[in-house]
Design a protein around this motif. Structure first.
Motif, PDB file in Angstrom:
ATOM      1  N   SER A 195     -35.529  46.420  66.796  1.00  0.00           N
ATOM      2  CA  SER A 195     -36.570  47.062  65.986  1.00  0.00           C
ATOM      3  C   SER A 195     -37.191  48.261  66.691  1.00  0.00           C
ATOM      4  O   SER A 195     -37.644  49.219  66.038  1.00  0.00           O
ATOM      5  N   LEU A 196     -37.242  48.267  68.028  1.00  0.00           N
ATOM      6  CA  LEU A 196     -37.848  49.391  68.739  1.00  0.00           C
ATOM      7  C   LEU A 196     -37.003  50.653  68.610  1.00  0.00           C
ATOM      8  O   LEU A 196     -37.538  51.764  68.617  1.00  0.00           O
ATOM      9  N   ILE A 197     -35.685  50.482  68.519  1.00  0.00           N
ATOM     10  CA  ILE A 197     -34.823  51.651  68.289  1.00  0.00           C
ATOM     11  C   ILE A 197     -35.150  52.260  66.920  1.00  0.00           C
ATOM     12  O   ILE A 197     -35.203  53.481  66.759  1.00  0.00           O
ATOM     13  N   GLU A 198     -35.384  51.397  65.933  1.00  0.00           N
ATOM     14  CA  GLU A 198     -35.768  51.902  64.618  1.00  0.00           C
ATOM     15  C   GLU A 198     -37.092  52.664  64.700  1.00  0.00           C
ATOM     16  O   GLU A 198     -37.259  53.715  64.069  1.00  0.00           O
ATOM     17  N   GLU A 199     -38.033  52.148  65.488  1.00  0.00           N
ATOM     18  CA  GLU A 199     -39.306  52.852  65.661  1.00  0.00           C
ATOM     19  C   GLU A 199     -39.092  54.197  66.340  1.00  0.00           C
ATOM     20  O   GLU A 199     -39.714  55.200  65.966  1.00  0.00           O
ATOM     21  N   LEU A 200     -38.235  54.226  67.345  1.00  0.00           N
ATOM     22  CA  LEU A 200     -37.958  55.470  68.053  1.00  0.00           C
ATOM     23  C   LEU A 200     -37.297  56.485  67.132  1.00  0.00           C
ATOM     24  O   LEU A 200     -37.645  57.669  67.139  1.00  0.00           O
ATOM     25  N   TYR A 219     -47.990  51.539  68.493  1.00  0.00           N
ATOM     26  CA  TYR A 219     -48.829  50.354  68.295  1.00  0.00           C
ATOM     27  C   TYR A 219     -48.056  49.148  67.767  1.00  0.00           C
ATOM     28  O   TYR A 219     -48.622  48.320  67.066  1.00  0.00           O
ATOM     29  N   VAL A 220     -46.764  49.046  68.102  1.00  0.00           N
ATOM     30  CA  VAL A 220     -46.035  47.808  67.844  1.00  0.00           C
ATOM     31  C   VAL A 220     -46.179  46.981  69.117  1.00  0.00           C
ATOM     32  O   VAL A 220     -45.254  46.850  69.918  1.00  0.00           O
ATOM     33  N   LEU A 221     -47.358  46.444  69.313  1.00  0.00           N
ATOM     34  CA  LEU A 221     -47.731  45.913  70.620  1.00  0.00           C
ATOM     35  C   LEU A 221     -47.275  44.477  70.839  1.00  0.00           C
ATOM     36  O   LEU A 221     -47.490  43.920  71.903  1.00  0.00           O
TER      37      LEU A 221
END
Length: 687
Positions: free
Chosen positions: A83-88, A38-40
């Motif tokens: 930031s998406l790599i951090e989320e992953l 949900y990091v949309l």
């Protein structure tokens, strides 16, 4: 370490670098991750190709935009900026612990992992994202297993949850600082509430075993075995974040590895709120009771017969038999009068085995399969039975309430099946009053759900039953006159017939006409009974209501006779003719009582007068003359109770006379203020 691992994952051809096709594939995966967590707002509208171009431009070694690949070192440097790599990475870290079973190194890590995992899974239930289209939001919910209808969530008492949160003395700022979801997901912090409830020493203690006893309705579990976690009945009025916290099944299994559960676990299924396209937890599904067969010895059956006698003395509605829902398999019937000598050596009896919850998404087939697994029986051995006393009508009415009266093909079929089951099973009941009341209730339920033909069928059965109704019935173990109960039941039928539309093939008010004929022919009424006359007066009220332009009440989505007929002249003429015939019948009944029972005559005359002024047209000279004659007749021999009624009626007339000229005229006539020589108490003047 994790970034090197990711590099190996995305290097699909294992050539030691990520070429453009690998990076496009990685971009597609990261966009999916953004939707999943949900990091949309990050790359939400980007295509994988555009996202891949942005990634390649951030390569420090690609100053001239001529390099379309990543070396491992380039990838590691880029990971620190995206930031998406951090989320992953955070997602992989959580899955390794929650799904794969790694034990967190510290209590603080445990709470952080659980809270981050839970916030993400709870998001479709409680949070909204204005910037996301409803189509995208719907796609995310449909592709998340924990928010699909039928998925399982477990409830945990808020008392234990707060102790668990405080067990590592984890402050709210610590949790928020390590939360990768950030500002997109917010959950109410419970630490302020915790500080009000517990002192400092309590905050440092271990949470102990999971105890949900505060959530469970203890009265429902005293004598009934629970076969499934979703069959635990809850106390009414429970709310999330006040009484309980909800966790998905995977998170519940993770917690159960580290904490024991003291008592039954509480599981609930997900349903979908179609109007707002949002899932919700079905906290209070429909409860059914599962019965099993048991072979009993003659001694056991004798004990049951003794207990049955005691129970029947306490309740006249005790029934020790069941009806089959599938295959219509006959069940044994046991009564208190059975002798042990007449019992076989192996007699079958149905006994309450357990409770079971049926959610809206569940079918009879899935229920049978579930029972087959729980009891270790093959599906061919499973027969689903239902006791009529469990009120099938409740299922139909509950369905009507759930769909807000808007029936789909599936719900209409379910309701028709419920009504068909009632139609088949009611004749097996022995008590005539129970049968009459159930026929009426089923008819009302059918009309409520727009099943008109089934409603008519139930009323036909009820009217047929009245023709042979006994003079006395058993109530609380005693034989009493059936007059009182018949009056209440038939009046209930009449009140429903007000809104029942006519069948075009059956004639004007054919159900009311048939009911009136049966009332006139019923042999259960004694000659001294006033019930027949009272019912005839109520029939007058029913017929006069049909003349009104608008009926006093309606059933939603059922067109009653005021819509079907309107002011049709032939319909009104037919009603007037029936009214005249019924009035003549009542007048004849009053004449017959003149010599045999004057007090009863006066009482009935007063009741007739009361209905006449309520439904008659007092502007008509004949009607007001008839009303005055009834009043004078009623004053002859009134008993004390009737005198009180007469006083209340007179007060009502005087109150209406202030604004209604016809009631003013009636008040003057019955009070004798005008010497009207035309008025007479003789029944010969009744027309």
């Amino acid at each position: 370490m994790f970034t090197k691992f990711l590099f190996c994952v995305f290097d699909r051809d294992h050539d030691g670098r990520l070429d453009r096709s690998d990076i496009v594939h990685m971009s597609s995966c990261l966009i999916d991750v953004a939707q999943f967590v949900y990091v949309l707002t990050i790359h939400m509208n980007d295509s994988p190709d555009i996202y891949a171009d942005n990634i390649l431009q951030k390569n420090d070694n690609n100053k001239n935009n001529q390099i379309d690949y990543f070396q491992q070192e380039d990838f590691i440097n880029w990971c620190s900026t995206d930031s998406l790599i951090e989320e992953l990475l955070a997602l992989i870290f959580q899955i390794c612990h929650v799904v794969l079973g790694l034990r967190p190194s510290t209590k603080q890590d445990e709470i952080t992992i659980v809270k981050q995992f839970l916030r993400r899974e709870q998001y479709p239930f409680f949070e909204a994202q204005p910037s996301v289209s409803s189509k995208t939001y719907h796609w995310i919910n449909c592709n998340r297993s924990t928010s699909k209808p039928g998925s399982s969530w477990y409830l945990i008492s808020m008392d234990w949850w707060l102790r668990w949160e405080s067990s590592a003395s984890l402050s709210s700022s610590t949790v928020n600082s390590t939360e990768p979801i950030g500002a997109t997901i917010h959950k109410r912090n419970s630490f302020t509430k915790l500080n009000k409830l517990t002192n400092i020493s309590d905050n440092k203690r271990e949470p102990g075993d999971i105890d949900n006893s505060l959530l469970i309705d203890k009265n429902s579990t005293n004598n009934t075995r629970i076969i499934n976690d979703d069959c635990v009945q809850l106390k009414l009025g429970l709310r999330r974040n006040i009484h309980f916290e909800m966790v998905p099944e995977s998170l519940w299994l993770f917690l159960r590895k580290h904490y024991r559960c003291n008592g039954p676990a509480i599981c609930r299924k997900v349903t979908n709120r179609k109007r707002i396209n949002k899932p919700e937890l079905d906290l209070y599904p429909l409860l059914i009771k599962i019965y099993r067969n048991q072979n009993l010895s003659p001694q056991q059956m004798q004990s049951i017969a003794t207990n049955t006698t005691t129970n029947n003395n306490n309740s006249s509605h005790s029934m020790f038999f069941v009806y089959p829902l599938l295959n219509y398999v006959s069940a044994s019937i046991f009564s208190s009068g059975s002798s042990s000598n007449s019992m076989s050596n192996n007699t079958q009896r149905h006994y309450l085995a357990c409770l079971y919850f049926v959610s809206p998404y569940q079918t009879v087939r899935t229920l049978a399969e579930e029972l087959s697994r729980k009891f270790g029986k093959s599906l061919d051995e499973i027969r689903i039975w239902i006791r009529y006393s469990e009120k099938v009508n409740t299922l139909a009415v509950s369905t009507h309430r759930i769909v807000n009266g808007v029936q789909s093909t599936a719900t209409s079929s379910f309701i028709r099946a419920c009504m068909a089951f009632c139609y088949i099973t009611i004749p097996s009941l022995e008590h005539p009053l129970n049968k009459l009341q159930l026929y009426t209730l089923c008819a009302q339920t059918a009309y409520l759900n727009q099943s008109l033909s089934q409603g008519d069928g139930f009323f036909k059965m009820a009217i047929t039953l009245l023709s042979d109704f006994p003079k006395q019935i058993e109530i609380d173990g005693k034989l009493v006159s059936s007059d009182k109960y018949l009056y209440e039941s038939i009046t209930n039928i009449m009140s429903t017939l007000v809104v029942v539309p006519d069948n075009p093939d059956a004639g004007v008010l054919y159900l009311a006409h048939g009911l009136n004929n049966v009332i006139n022919q019923m042999k259960c009424f004694d000659d001294t009974s006033e019930t027949r006359a009272m019912l005839a007066m109520n029939m007058l009220c029913l017929l006069s209501t049909q003349i009104q332009t608008f009926l006093p009440y309606h059933v939603l989505k059922v067109e009653s006779n005021d819509t079907l007929y309107g002011n049709d002249e032939s319909f009104l003429n037919e009603i007037h003719q029936r009214l005249s015939r019924i009035c003549e019948q009542i007048i004849q009944m009053l004449k017959d009582l003149a010599n045999t029972n004057p007090k009863r005559q006066s009482t009935l005359a007063l009741e007739f007068f009361n209905r006449l002024i309520a439904h008659g047209d007092l502007n008509q000279p004949k009607c007001i003359k008839f009303a005055v004659n009834l009043w004078n007749l009623a004053q002859k021999s009134l008993n004390p109770d009737a005198q009180k009624l007469a006083k209340r009626i007179l007060n009502h007339i005087e109150a209406r006379s202030v604004h209604d000229k016809s009631f003013k005229r009636l008040s003057e006539l019955i009070l004798g203020n005008i010497n009207d020589t035309s008025q007479s108490s003789s029944l010969s003047n009744f027309t």
